[in-house]
Design a protein around this motif. Structure first.
Motif, PDB file in Angstrom:
ATOM      1  N   PHE A 125       0.826  -1.207   0.000  1.00  0.00           N
ATOM      2  CA  PHE A 125       0.000   0.000   0.000  1.00  0.00           C
ATOM      3  C   PHE A 125       0.861   1.258   0.000  1.00  0.00           C
ATOM      4  O   PHE A 125       0.551   2.234  -0.689  1.00  0.00           O
ATOM      5  N   LYS A 126       1.953   1.238   0.754  1.00  0.00           N
ATOM      6  CA  LYS A 126       2.850   2.405   0.809  1.00  0.00           C
ATOM      7  C   LYS A 126       3.478   2.664  -0.556  1.00  0.00           C
ATOM      8  O   LYS A 126       3.654   3.808  -0.973  1.00  0.00           O
ATOM      9  N   LYS A 127       3.821   1.601  -1.268  1.00  0.00           N
ATOM     10  CA  LYS A 127       4.421   1.725  -2.605  1.00  0.00           C
ATOM     11  C   LYS A 127       3.528   2.545  -3.533  1.00  0.00           C
ATOM     12  O   LYS A 127       4.016   3.318  -4.369  1.00  0.00           O
ATOM     13  N   TYR A 128       2.210   2.390  -3.391  1.00  0.00           N
ATOM     14  CA  TYR A 128       1.265   3.092  -4.252  1.00  0.00           C
ATOM     15  C   TYR A 128       0.686   4.351  -3.595  1.00  0.00           C
ATOM     16  O   TYR A 128      -0.258   4.947  -4.122  1.00  0.00           O
ATOM     17  N   GLY A 129       1.266   4.745  -2.453  1.00  0.00           N
ATOM     18  CA  GLY A 129       0.821   5.968  -1.789  1.00  0.00           C
ATOM     19  C   GLY A 129      -0.554   5.871  -1.178  1.00  0.00           C
ATOM     20  O   GLY A 129      -1.268   6.872  -1.048  1.00  0.00           O
ATOM     21  N   ILE A 130      -0.957   4.656  -0.774  1.00  0.00           N
ATOM     22  CA  ILE A 130      -2.278   4.445  -0.168  1.00  0.00           C
ATOM     23  C   ILE A 130      -2.141   4.403   1.348  1.00  0.00           C
ATOM     24  O   ILE A 130      -1.389   3.592   1.889  1.00  0.00           O
ATOM     25  N   ASP A 131      -2.849   5.284   2.025  1.00  0.00           N
ATOM     26  CA  ASP A 131      -2.799   5.397   3.484  1.00  0.00           C
ATOM     27  C   ASP A 131      -3.530   4.212   4.108  1.00  0.00           C
ATOM     28  O   ASP A 131      -4.740   4.063   3.945  1.00  0.00           O
ATOM     29  N   PHE A 132      -2.785   3.363   4.836  1.00  0.00           N
ATOM     30  CA  PHE A 132      -3.396   2.182   5.463  1.00  0.00           C
ATOM     31  C   PHE A 132      -3.689   2.408   6.942  1.00  0.00           C
ATOM     32  O   PHE A 132      -4.275   1.545   7.585  1.00  0.00           O
ATOM     33  N   CYS A 133      -3.262   3.550   7.500  1.00  0.00           N
ATOM     34  CA  CYS A 133      -3.475   3.765   8.936  1.00  0.00           C
ATOM     35  C   CYS A 133      -4.649   4.712   9.163  1.00  0.00           C
ATOM     36  O   CYS A 133      -5.727   4.287   9.576  1.00  0.00           O
ATOM     37  N   CYS A 134      -4.477   6.011   8.886  1.00  0.00           N
ATOM     38  CA  CYS A 134      -5.554   6.970   9.130  1.00  0.00           C
ATOM     39  C   CYS A 134      -6.758   6.735   8.219  1.00  0.00           C
ATOM     40  O   CYS A 134      -7.900   7.007   8.607  1.00  0.00           O
ATOM     41  N   LYS A 135      -6.510   6.242   7.004  1.00  0.00           N
ATOM     42  CA  LYS A 135      -7.608   6.025   6.045  1.00  0.00           C
ATOM     43  C   LYS A 135      -7.755   4.544   5.724  1.00  0.00           C
ATOM     44  O   LYS A 135      -8.051   4.158   4.595  1.00  0.00           O
ATOM     45  N   GLY A 136      -7.583   3.705   6.760  1.00  0.00           N
ATOM     46  CA  GLY A 136      -7.657   2.267   6.557  1.00  0.00           C
ATOM     47  C   GLY A 136      -9.060   1.716   6.414  1.00  0.00           C
ATOM     48  O   GLY A 136      -9.237   0.552   6.065  1.00  0.00           O
ATOM     49  N   GLY A 137     -10.062   2.544   6.644  1.00  0.00           N
ATOM     50  CA  GLY A 137     -11.442   2.063   6.573  1.00  0.00           C
ATOM     51  C   GLY A 137     -12.021   2.120   5.175  1.00  0.00           C
ATOM     52  O   GLY A 137     -13.190   2.466   4.992  1.00  0.00           O
ATOM     53  N   ARG A 138     -11.210   1.809   4.171  1.00  0.00           N
ATOM     54  CA  ARG A 138     -11.657   1.791   2.763  1.00  0.00           C
ATOM     55  C   ARG A 138     -11.273   0.480   2.115  1.00  0.00           C
ATOM     56  O   ARG A 138     -10.346  -0.192   2.562  1.00  0.00           O
ATOM     57  N   THR A 139     -11.958   0.132   1.054  1.00  0.00           N
ATOM     58  CA  THR A 139     -11.542  -1.014   0.258  1.00  0.00           C
ATOM     59  C   THR A 139     -10.469  -0.561  -0.725  1.00  0.00           C
ATOM     60  O   THR A 139     -10.268   0.645  -0.944  1.00  0.00           O
ATOM     61  N   ILE A 140      -9.788  -1.519  -1.335  1.00  0.00           N
ATOM     62  CA  ILE A 140      -8.801  -1.188  -2.357  1.00  0.00           C
ATOM     63  C   ILE A 140      -9.465  -0.443  -3.514  1.00  0.00           C
ATOM     64  O   ILE A 140      -8.908   0.520  -4.046  1.00  0.00           O
ATOM     65  N   GLU A 184       8.139   9.163   9.848  1.00  0.00           N
ATOM     66  CA  GLU A 184       6.825   8.964   9.239  1.00  0.00           C
ATOM     67  C   GLU A 184       6.472   7.478   9.170  1.00  0.00           C
ATOM     68  O   GLU A 184       5.341   7.081   9.469  1.00  0.00           O
ATOM     69  N   ASN A 185       7.433   6.640   8.784  1.00  0.00           N
ATOM     70  CA  ASN A 185       7.173   5.202   8.696  1.00  0.00           C
ATOM     71  C   ASN A 185       6.782   4.631  10.064  1.00  0.00           C
ATOM     72  O   ASN A 185       5.866   3.808  10.166  1.00  0.00           O
ATOM     73  N   ASP A 186       7.506   5.049  11.109  1.00  0.00           N
ATOM     74  CA  ASP A 186       7.178   4.575  12.448  1.00  0.00           C
ATOM     75  C   ASP A 186       5.803   5.069  12.877  1.00  0.00           C
ATOM     76  O   ASP A 186       5.028   4.326  13.487  1.00  0.00           O
ATOM     77  N   LEU A 187       5.483   6.317  12.529  1.00  0.00           N
ATOM     78  CA  LEU A 187       4.177   6.870  12.890  1.00  0.00           C
ATOM     79  C   LEU A 187       3.051   6.122  12.191  1.00  0.00           C
ATOM     80  O   LEU A 187       1.994   5.874  12.780  1.00  0.00           O
ATOM     81  N   HIS A 188       3.271   5.731  10.940  1.00  0.00           N
ATOM     82  CA  HIS A 188       2.255   4.963  10.212  1.00  0.00           C
ATOM     83  C   HIS A 188       1.980   3.634  10.916  1.00  0.00           C
ATOM     84  O   HIS A 188       0.819   3.229  11.069  1.00  0.00           O
ATOM     85  N   LYS A 189       3.037   2.942  11.330  1.00  0.00           N
ATOM     86  CA  LYS A 189       2.841   1.666  12.019  1.00  0.00           C
ATOM     87  C   LYS A 189       2.176   1.882  13.370  1.00  0.00           C
ATOM     88  O   LYS A 189       1.273   1.127  13.769  1.00  0.00           O
ATOM     89  N   HIS A 190       2.594   2.912  14.062  1.00  0.00           N
ATOM     90  CA  HIS A 190       2.033   3.300  15.359  1.00  0.00           C
ATOM     91  C   HIS A 190       0.518   3.516  15.235  1.00  0.00           C
ATOM     92  O   HIS A 190      -0.286   2.940  15.986  1.00  0.00           O
ATOM     93  N   ILE A 191       0.129   4.342  14.276  1.00  0.00           N
ATOM     94  CA  ILE A 191      -1.292   4.650  14.082  1.00  0.00           C
ATOM     95  C   ILE A 191      -2.059   3.411  13.622  1.00  0.00           C
ATOM     96  O   ILE A 191      -3.192   3.161  14.065  1.00  0.00           O
ATOM     97  N   HIS A 192      -1.452   2.624  12.756  1.00  0.00           N
ATOM     98  CA  HIS A 192      -2.102   1.382  12.305  1.00  0.00           C
ATOM     99  C   HIS A 192      -2.424   0.457  13.475  1.00  0.00           C
ATOM    100  O   HIS A 192      -3.540  -0.064  13.579  1.00  0.00           O
ATOM    101  N   LEU A 193      -1.468   0.245  14.370  1.00  0.00           N
ATOM    102  CA  LEU A 193      -1.696  -0.659  15.495  1.00  0.00           C
ATOM    103  C   LEU A 193      -2.854  -0.184  16.370  1.00  0.00           C
ATOM    104  O   LEU A 193      -3.611  -1.002  16.909  1.00  0.00           O
ATOM    105  N   GLU A 194      -2.994   1.121  16.495  1.00  0.00           N
ATOM    106  CA  GLU A 194      -4.074   1.654  17.320  1.00  0.00           C
ATOM    107  C   GLU A 194      -5.400   1.673  16.560  1.00  0.00           C
ATOM    108  O   GLU A 194      -6.404   1.125  17.022  1.00  0.00           O
ATOM    109  N   ASN A 195      -5.413   2.320  15.396  1.00  0.00           N
ATOM    110  CA  ASN A 195      -6.669   2.488  14.655  1.00  0.00           C
ATOM    111  C   ASN A 195      -7.282   1.166  14.208  1.00  0.00           C
ATOM    112  O   ASN A 195      -8.509   0.990  14.252  1.00  0.00           O
ATOM    113  N   ASN A 196      -6.439   0.240  13.749  1.00  0.00           N
ATOM    114  CA  ASN A 196      -6.954  -0.978  13.109  1.00  0.00           C
ATOM    115  C   ASN A 196      -7.001  -2.199  14.020  1.00  0.00           C
ATOM    116  O   ASN A 196      -7.650  -3.187  13.675  1.00  0.00           O
TER     117      ASN A 196
END
Length: 240
Positions: free
Chosen positions: A22-37, A212-224
């Motif tokens: 997802f990161k390769k294609y610039g798709i937010d998986f943490c803050c905007k993880g509530g979407r389908t591909i 930023e990478n660490d923050l993405h994982k941080h937010i993912h673990l909490e949000n998702n």
């Protein structure tokens, strides 16, 4: 995992290796993880079949070694605090020092550094307050719920009413931080230093990208993972 119908956040929660795709294609998986591909690809005008193909070609065994989705949530809260909160606390003053230096030395030729510095300082200030709210209010209540479930005791009514209230606040603040770092990534040309960059310049951009990478994982673990499971646990007490 159903790559066509599952939400992006759910897929990353099940297998964190998908985050790299997802990161390769610039798709937010943490803050905007509530979407389908499909939803994410439509917004970015990306061929969803390319992403689905890459996801489905991942090896069936996960070599990452850590299955966060099956962590007890009190342990996951501890992990977030001791790993990601500590990372922010340790790296923030170093980055602030480096960014101040870059502004003084290179700001005349690269005025965008002043905006990067200002955005990062806003983030540092708000993240410090955000993490304290989690450590002093939200995480202790999550741990209290886990303890009560194990012991069969009742959960004391928190002053914030329901766990969904602080969770919603934390998720809103996560979105703000995601937008800030999206802007920093734009201003830094995705963390590519200019041709005249000195070693400090290059190190600073590399550290910002790591942050930023660490923050993405941080937010993912909490949000998702942590937040949805905490809400579900509270509902189990209400149903008794």
């Amino acid at each position: 995992m159903n790559t066509r119908t599952d939400l992006i956040g759910e897929m990353v929660a099940e297998d964190f290796r998908t985050a790299a795709v997802f990161k390769k294609y610039g798709i937010d998986f943490c803050c905007k993880g509530g979407r389908t591909i499909a939803d994410a690809c439509e917004k970015k005008n990306i061929d969803q079949e390319k992403i689905i193909s890459e996801l489905e070609s991942l090896p069936k065994t996960d070599a990452s070694g850590i299955d966060f989705n099956n962590f007890p949530i009190d342990l996951l809260a501890d992990y977030v605090e001791k790993t990601h909160h500590r990372y922010v606390e340790e790296k923030t003053p170093i980055l602030q020092q480096f960014l101040d230096k870059l502004c003084k030395v290179h700001g005349d030729r690269h005025p965008e550094l002043f905006e990067i510095n200002a955005i990062f300082n806003e983030s540092a200030r708000d993240l410090a307050a955000h993490m304290k709210k989690e450590e002093l209010v939200l995480f202790p209540f999550i741990k209290q719920m886990v303890k009560a479930k194990i012991s069969g005791e009742d959960v004391l009514q928190p002053h914030f009413g329901t766990v969904e209230n602080p969770v919603n606040m934390m998720m809103h603040e996560h979105t703000t931080e995601g937008e800030r770092f999206e802007k920093i990534a734009q201003l830094t040309n995705n963390y590519i230093p200019p041709a005249d960059a000195c070693n400090t310049y290059r190190v600073t951009f590399a550290m910002l990208q790591d942050f930023e990478n660490d923050l993405h994982k941080h937010i993912h673990l909490e949000n998702n993972i942590l937040f949805p499971k905490s809400i579900q646990l509270e509902k189990e007490f209400a149903a008794v």
